[in-house]
Design an enzyme around this catalytic site. Structure first.
Site, PDB file in Angstrom:
ATOM      1  N   CYS A 126       0.818  -1.217   0.000  1.00 23.40           N
ATOM      2  CA  CYS A 126       0.000   0.000   0.000  1.00 23.40           C
ATOM      3  C   CYS A 126       0.843   1.254   0.000  1.00 23.40           C
ATOM      4  CB  CYS A 126      -0.928  -0.013   1.214  1.00 23.40           C
ATOM      5  SG  CYS A 126      -2.285  -1.151   0.993  1.00 23.40           S
ATOM      6  N   ASP A 316      -3.639  -0.587  10.698  1.00 25.09           N
ATOM      7  CA  ASP A 316      -4.549  -1.096   9.661  1.00 25.09           C
ATOM      8  C   ASP A 316      -6.014  -1.087  10.128  1.00 25.09           C
ATOM      9  OD1 ASP A 316      -2.123  -1.535   8.464  1.00 25.09           O
ATOM     10  OD2 ASP A 316      -2.205  -3.710   8.550  1.00 25.09           O
TER      11      ASP A 316
HETATM   12  C1  LIG Z   1       2.379  -7.610   4.767  1.00 23.28           C
HETATM   13  C2  LIG Z   1       2.350  -7.029   6.124  1.00 23.28           C
HETATM   14  O1  LIG Z   1       2.512  -7.719   7.120  1.00 23.28           O
HETATM   15  N1  LIG Z   1       2.111  -5.726   6.202  1.00 23.28           N
HETATM   16  C3  LIG Z   1       1.993  -5.122   7.518  1.00 23.28           C
HETATM   17  C4  LIG Z   1       3.373  -4.770   8.017  1.00 23.28           C
HETATM   18  O2  LIG Z   1       3.960  -3.934   7.029  1.00 23.28           O
HETATM   19  P1  LIG Z   1       5.536  -3.660   7.084  1.00 23.28           P
HETATM   20  O3  LIG Z   1       6.215  -4.861   7.601  1.00 23.28           O
HETATM   21  O4  LIG Z   1       5.928  -3.137   5.745  1.00 23.28           O
HETATM   22  O5  LIG Z   1       5.554  -2.483   8.141  1.00 23.28           O
HETATM   23  P2  LIG Z   1       6.720  -2.087   9.147  1.00 23.28           P
HETATM   24  O6  LIG Z   1       6.315  -2.481  10.533  1.00 23.28           O
HETATM   25  O7  LIG Z   1       8.018  -2.592   8.638  1.00 23.28           O
HETATM   26  O8  LIG Z   1       6.720  -0.502   9.010  1.00 23.28           O
HETATM   27  C5  LIG Z   1       6.501   0.314  10.130  1.00 23.28           C
HETATM   28  C6  LIG Z   1       7.266   1.603   9.974  1.00 23.28           C
HETATM   29  O9  LIG Z   1       8.666   1.341   9.895  1.00 23.28           O
HETATM   30  C7  LIG Z   1       9.231   2.007   8.767  1.00 23.28           C
HETATM   31  N2  LIG Z   1      10.338   1.176   8.217  1.00 23.28           N
HETATM   32  C8  LIG Z   1      10.134  -0.148   8.016  1.00 23.28           C
HETATM   33  C9  LIG Z   1      11.127  -0.945   7.467  1.00 23.28           C
HETATM   34  C10 LIG Z   1      12.355  -0.323   7.112  1.00 23.28           C
HETATM   35  O10 LIG Z   1      13.293  -0.984   6.604  1.00 23.28           O
HETATM   36  N3  LIG Z   1      12.516   1.008   7.332  1.00 23.28           N
HETATM   37  C11 LIG Z   1      11.522   1.786   7.888  1.00 23.28           C
HETATM   38  O11 LIG Z   1      11.710   2.994   8.089  1.00 23.28           O
HETATM   39  C12 LIG Z   1       8.052   2.123   7.788  1.00 23.28           C
HETATM   40  O12 LIG Z   1       8.264   3.135   6.840  1.00 23.28           O
HETATM   41  C13 LIG Z   1       6.891   2.405   8.721  1.00 23.28           C
HETATM   42  O13 LIG Z   1       6.857   3.769   9.043  1.00 23.28           O
HETATM   43  O14 LIG Z   1       3.252  -4.108   9.281  1.00 23.28           O
HETATM   44  C14 LIG Z   1       2.518  -2.895   9.240  1.00 23.28           C
HETATM   45  C15 LIG Z   1       2.522  -2.294  10.635  1.00 23.28           C
HETATM   46  O15 LIG Z   1       1.840  -3.098  11.533  1.00 23.28           O
HETATM   47  C16 LIG Z   1       1.094  -3.140   8.734  1.00 23.28           C
HETATM   48  O16 LIG Z   1       0.465  -1.894   8.547  1.00 23.28           O
HETATM   49  C17 LIG Z   1       1.108  -3.883   7.414  1.00 23.28           C
HETATM   50  O17 LIG Z   1      -0.205  -4.331   7.120  1.00 23.28           O
HETATM   51  C1  LIG Z   2      -0.615  -1.823   4.750  1.00 24.94           C
HETATM   52  C2  LIG Z   2      -1.121  -3.022   4.540  1.00 24.94           C
HETATM   53  O1  LIG Z   2      -0.558  -4.033   3.872  1.00 24.94           O
HETATM   54  P1  LIG Z   2       0.817  -4.134   3.045  1.00 24.94           P
HETATM   55  O2  LIG Z   2       1.928  -4.065   4.037  1.00 24.94           O
HETATM   56  O3  LIG Z   2       0.708  -5.501   2.460  1.00 24.94           O
HETATM   57  O4  LIG Z   2       0.823  -3.040   2.059  1.00 24.94           O
HETATM   58  C3  LIG Z   2      -2.454  -3.423   5.100  1.00 24.94           C
HETATM   59  O5  LIG Z   2      -2.730  -4.637   5.160  1.00 24.94           O
HETATM   60  O6  LIG Z   2      -3.241  -2.527   5.468  1.00 24.94           O
END
Ligand SMILES: CC(=O)N[C@H]1[C@@H](OP(=O)(O)OP(=O)(O)OC[C@H]2O[C@@H](n3ccc(=O)[nH]c3=O)[C@H](O)[C@@H]2O)O[C@H](CO)[C@@H](O)[C@@H]1O
Ligand SMILES: C=C(OP(=O)(O)O)C(=O)O
Length: 448
Positions: A126, A316
C-alpha cells in the site's frame, strides 16, 4: 478503469444496515510469511486456514518460480508446499512479480541459506508512506550478506554461511523483525534482536518456525533470541485468524448501524480494538467461535485515537474506524504514528459530507517520528455528519474498504472504482457484502 479487461467499478446503493454473519480465515499478514518459511524446510509443510486473497496467490507464484511444489491439501484452505527441488529450480521471469506485494523481501534469508544468492524485484504494497527497506538490508548485512542494488531490484550474496549477530532495530518494524527471524533460524550461532515487533502475526510465525525445529525465545521487553540450527523440517500449522479483516467488518457494522457476527474473530489479538470500539459506543459479544459486533442505537461517542505498534492500536484498523467516527457526536482526534501518509483517504470522505481536518502536528498523546516534518498525520473528525454517495477511487487496501463502508453508510448511490485492490486482503468480499444485505452491483453483471 479496467482490470483484466473488465470494468473494475462497484455501484453501492447506501443506507442499508449490514446484518448477518461472515467468516474470516487466516491472516493476510501471517499466511504469506508462513508460506515463505516453508522454503527453509527439508520436507513438505502444511498450512491450513489459508484465505483466497491476491497476496497469497502472489507468494504461491513466487514459491513455484523457486521450485517449490504447491498444491491444495485435503481440507478446504489447506496448502501443501514441498521445497525439495529448490536447489535445481530455473528461476525465470521473476521481474513479472515486481510491485506485486511486500512479501518478496522476505525471501532473502531463506534463499541465501539454500542457494547462497537471491534476487529481489521491486516491492509493492500500500502507498501509505515512503515504506523504505533500509532496516532489512542493514540486518542482512549484519548477518554477512553482500547486497548490490541493480536497476530492476536487489541482488544478494552470502559468500559463506550467515552468522548470528546482535541487532537493535531503530523502530519495531514488522517486516524487519520477520526478516531477522527467517534469516537467524538457520544462521550459525545466536542472534539477539532488540526493539523487535511483537504483533500477534509475528508470534504465530515464531510458532511456525518452532514447529520446524527452530529455537526462539521471546522476552517481555521486545527482545527475541534465536539460536541457529543446522536444518529445519516441514510444519503443520493452522494460521491465526485475520484480526484486521475482523475489525474492518466491525467498523462496517458500526458505521451502517448494523449487526455482524464475525466467525473466526478472536478476542486475544483484538483487545485494543475492542476497548476502542466500546469507548466509541459500539457493542460486542464474544464466544468461542467468533465475535458479534453491532450498533446498539443512540449516539456514538467521539474519542482520541493513536495508532501504534502492538499492543497499541494497529494502524490497519485506523482507516475503517475513521468512517464510523464520522457518525460519532463531537470531535474525535486521530494521530497516525506508524505511516506518515495514511490519512489522505479522508479527502474523499469530506467530498461525501464528512468534516475531517488534517494537521501536521502530533495531536493527542505523544510525539512521533512524523511531527515537525510536514506530514499530515493527525486528523480531527467532527460529527455526526450525513454522508452522500459519490464517485470514489480506491487509493489503497484499507482506504478502499473504508470507502466501501462510507458508501454503504451514505444516502444515495456511489461508484467505487478500483475494487480489484480489495481482493489483495479481503477474501470473497463481494459475496460477504451480499450475504450481509448490502445493495451492490457490478455494472453490466448480475451478482449473486
Ligand atoms: C504484509 C504485512 O505484514 N504488512 C503489515 C506490516 O507492514 P511492514 O512490515 O511493511 O511495516 P513495518 O512495521 O516494517 O513498518 C513500520 C514503519 O517502519 C518504517 N520502516 C520499516 C522498514 C524499514 O526498513 N525502514 C523503515 O523505516 C516504515 O516506513 C513504517 O513507518 O506491518 C505494518 C505495521 O503493523 C502493517 O500496517 C502492514 O499491514
Ligand atoms: C498496509 C497493509 O498491507 P501491506 O503491508 O501488504 O501493504 C495493510 O494490510 O493494510
Amino acid at each position: 478503469m479496467t482490470v483484466n479487461g473488465s470494468d473494475d467499478v462497484l455501484l453501492v446503493h447506501g443506507g442499508t444496515p449490514l446484518s448477518g454473519e461472515i467468516r474470516v480465515r487466516g491472516a493476510k499478514n501471517l499466511v504469506p510469511k508462513a508460506m515463505v518459511a516453508a522454503l527453509l524446510g527439508s520436507g513438505p509443510s502444511r498450512l491450513r486456514n489459508v484465505p483466497d486473497i491476491r497476496d497469497v496467490r502472489v507468494v504461491r507464484g513466487l514459491l513455484q518460480l523457486h521450485g517449490v511444489t504447491v498444491r491444495p491439501g485435503d481440507e478446504p484452505g489447506e496448502l501443501v508446499m514441498d521445497p525439495t527441488n529448490v536447489e535445481s529450480a530455473n528461476v525465470a521471469d521473476i521481474d513479472a512479480h515486481a510491485g506485486s506485494s511486500r512479501i518478496p523481501i522476505l525471501f532473502c534469508g531463506p534463499l541465501l541459506h539454500r542457494l547462497g544468492h537471491a534476487f529481489i524485484p521491486g516491492l509493492g504494497g500500500c502507498d501509505i508512506g515512503g515504506r523504505p527497506i533500509d532496516f532489512h538490508f542493514e540486518v542482512l548485512r549484519q548477518f554477512g550478506a553482500k547486497i548490490e542494488k541493480r536497476e530492476d531490484g536487489q541482488y544478494l550474496e552470502a559468500p559463506r554461511r550467515l552468522r548470528g549477530t546482535k541487532i537493535q532495530l531503530p523502530y519495531p518494524s514488522v517486516g524487519a523483525t520477520e526478516q531477522v527471524l527467517l534469516t537467524a533460524v538457520l544462521a550459525e550461532g545466536v542472534t539477539e534482536l532488540s526493539n523487535a515487533a511483537i504483533e500477534p502475526e509475528i508470534e504465530d510465525l515464531i510458532c511456525v518456525l518452532q514447529k520446524m525445529g527452530a529455537i526462539i525465545a521471546m522476552d517481555t521487553d521486545r527482545t527475541i533470541r534465536i539460536t541457529g540450527v543446522d536444518s529445519l523440517g516441514g510444519y503443520n500449522h493452522k494460521a491465526l485468524p485475520d484480526r484486521l479483516e475482523a475489525a474492518s467488518w466491525a467498523s462496517a457494522a458500526l458505521a451502517t448501524e448494523g449487526d455482524i457476527y464475525v466467525r473466526g474473530a478472536q478476542q486475544r489479538s483484538m483487545m485494543t480494538f475492542l476497548n476502542t470500539y466500546r469507548k466509541v459506543g459500539g457493542a460486542f459479544e464474544i464466544d468461542d467461535e467468533g465475535i458479534r459486533f453491532w450498533h446498539p442505537g443512540g449516539q456514538l461517542k467521539s474519542i482520541a485515537l493513536e495508532t501504534d505498534v502492538h499492543p497499541g492500536f494497529q494502524t490497519d484498523w485506523q482507516q475503517p474506524l475513521v468512517v464510523a467516527l464520522t457518525q460519532a457526536t463531537g470531535l474525535s482526534i486521530v494521530h497516525e504514528t506508524v505511516y506518515e501518509s495514511r490519512l489522505g483517504f479522508t479527502s474523499a470522505l469530506n467530498q461525501m459530507g464528512a468534516h475531517i481536518q488534517l494537521y501536521r502536528e502530533c495531536l493527542g498523546g505523544s510525539h512521533c517520528r512524523f511531527g515537525q516534518r510536514n506530514f499530515l498525520h493527525s486528523a480531527v473528525v467532527s460529527g455526526p455528519t450525513r454522508l452522500q454517495g459519490a464517485d470514489l477511487v480506491i487509493p489503497d487496501l484499507r482506504g478502499g474498504f473504508s470507502y466501501l463502508i462510507a458508501a454503504l453508510a451514505a444516502q444515495g448511490t456511489s461508484r467505487v472504482h478500483g475494487i480489484e485492490l480489495i481482493n489483495r486482503g479481503y477474501e470473497n468480499f463481494m459475496e460477504k457484502l451480499m450475504e450481509l444485505g448490502a445493495k451492490v452491483e457490478l455494472p453490466g453483471k448480475a451478482l449473486g
